[in-house]
Design a protein around this motif. Structure first.
Motif, PDB file in Angstrom:
ATOM      1  N   GLY A 156       0.783  -1.235   0.000  1.00  0.00           N
ATOM      2  CA  GLY A 156       0.000   0.000   0.000  1.00  0.00           C
ATOM      3  C   GLY A 156       0.815   1.285   0.000  1.00  0.00           C
ATOM      4  O   GLY A 156       1.828   1.395   0.681  1.00  0.00           O
ATOM      5  N   VAL A 157       0.362   2.242  -0.768  1.00  0.00           N
ATOM      6  CA  VAL A 157       0.749   3.648  -0.821  1.00  0.00           C
ATOM      7  C   VAL A 157       2.211   3.941  -0.472  1.00  0.00           C
ATOM      8  O   VAL A 157       3.034   4.123  -1.354  1.00  0.00           O
ATOM      9  CB  VAL A 157      -0.193   4.497   0.067  1.00  0.00           C
ATOM     10  CG1 VAL A 157       0.022   5.983  -0.197  1.00  0.00           C
ATOM     11  CG2 VAL A 157      -1.658   4.139  -0.196  1.00  0.00           C
ATOM     12  N   THR A 158       2.543   4.001   0.829  1.00  0.00           N
ATOM     13  CA  THR A 158       3.880   4.431   1.238  1.00  0.00           C
ATOM     14  C   THR A 158       4.967   3.440   0.872  1.00  0.00           C
ATOM     15  O   THR A 158       6.150   3.793   0.840  1.00  0.00           O
ATOM     16  CB  THR A 158       3.942   4.680   2.756  1.00  0.00           C
ATOM     17  OG1 THR A 158       3.632   3.469   3.452  1.00  0.00           O
ATOM     18  CG2 THR A 158       2.965   5.769   3.161  1.00  0.00           C
ATOM     19  N   SER A 159       4.587   2.204   0.581  1.00  0.00           N
ATOM     20  CA  SER A 159       5.581   1.207   0.175  1.00  0.00           C
ATOM     21  C   SER A 159       6.205   1.552  -1.170  1.00  0.00           C
ATOM     22  O   SER A 159       7.210   0.959  -1.563  1.00  0.00           O
ATOM     23  CB  SER A 159       4.946  -0.181   0.087  1.00  0.00           C
ATOM     24  OG  SER A 159       4.048  -0.254  -1.005  1.00  0.00           O
ATOM     25  N   GLY A 160       5.613   2.509  -1.890  1.00  0.00           N
ATOM     26  CA  GLY A 160       6.129   2.865  -3.205  1.00  0.00           C
ATOM     27  C   GLY A 160       7.574   3.321  -3.183  1.00  0.00           C
ATOM     28  O   GLY A 160       8.316   3.097  -4.144  1.00  0.00           O
TER      29      GLY A 160
END
Length: 235
Positions: A156-160
């Motif tokens: 999710g999201v911040t793992s980018g």
């Protein structure tokens, strides 16, 4: 493995309602590699309104893009509509075979799945939607970044950002990835140990699931519909 001074062309799929951090986090990391060209891809070059209201202007259309070294699909609430967007799915099917890496962040992996590009691969997704990957023949792995051959998926999201640093290592080397991490001062120290269902209090996990229940049901319906269309294509 590419040399640091090699030209790399990386494409990010854009669409209305994508989560801006799914796009900008990885794009910021990857654009720091020497010789990297970023293509922001959509069916036309009209501004795309993302989930928090920003307007982003694509710089390349699907028809203009003939080849890429890497394709990345971000997630977001607009992903649901993309599951039915045959123009986007057809572009992914066309461009992926020539890419060194086929990647996604968050629920972008469901779009890859809808394009038929994750069957037989390990992959990850936002924790609320991990179970939907099996609909597309992928094996869901509850990790922040999952690499399986030339497929790299972020959760999710911040793992980018974590995802993109792994991509940098894959395309160049570990030293380059470390240099970029330091340049960005990427040294996360979250105020709460609550960023994953593995660490969050049970009542917090339950409250988030309850709040998203109707939306997740809609997302699952879109995944099931896309999987049926894939089956028809094969038949």
């Amino acid at each position: 493995m590419a040399e640091n001074n090699s030209q790399l062309t990386i494409g990010f799929i854009m669409y209305p309602g994508l989560t801006q951090l799914d796009l900008f986090g990885p794009a910021d990391v990857l654009s720091r590699m020497q010789g990297t060209e970023i293509k922001y891809l959509w069916r036309n070059t009209d501004p795309v309104i993302v989930d928090r209201g920003l307007r982003i202007i694509p710089n390349t259309t699907y028809n203009q893009c003939r080849s890429l070294d890497m394709i990345c699909v971000p997630g977001g609430p607009g992903q649901i509509a993309m599951m039915d967007d045959e123009e986007t799915l057809a572009f992914l099917r066309r461009i992926a075979p020539g890419c060194k890496l086929v990647t996604s962040v968050c629920t972008g992996s469901l779009i890859l799945g809808a394009a038929g590009l994750l069957r037989g691969y390990n992959a990850t997704c936002h924790w609320t939607c991990l179970d939907q990957l099996s609909i597309f023949g992928a094996k869901a792995v509850a990790e922040r970044v999952v690499t399986d051959r030339n497929r790299i998926t972020g959760a999710g999201v911040t793992s980018g950002i974590d995802f993109a640093l792994k991509v940098v290592e894959s395309l160049t080397d570990k030293r380059t990835a470390q240099q970029i991490q330091l340049q960005m001062e990427y040294d996360p120290q979250p105020p709460y140990n609550c960023g994953s269902p593995r660490t969050a209090p049970e009542e917090i996990v339950d409250s988030v699931r309850a709040r998203l229940h109707m939306f997740l049901s809609t997302r699952r319906t879109a995944s099931e519909r896309a999987a049926e269309r894939l089956k028809e294509l094969k038949d």
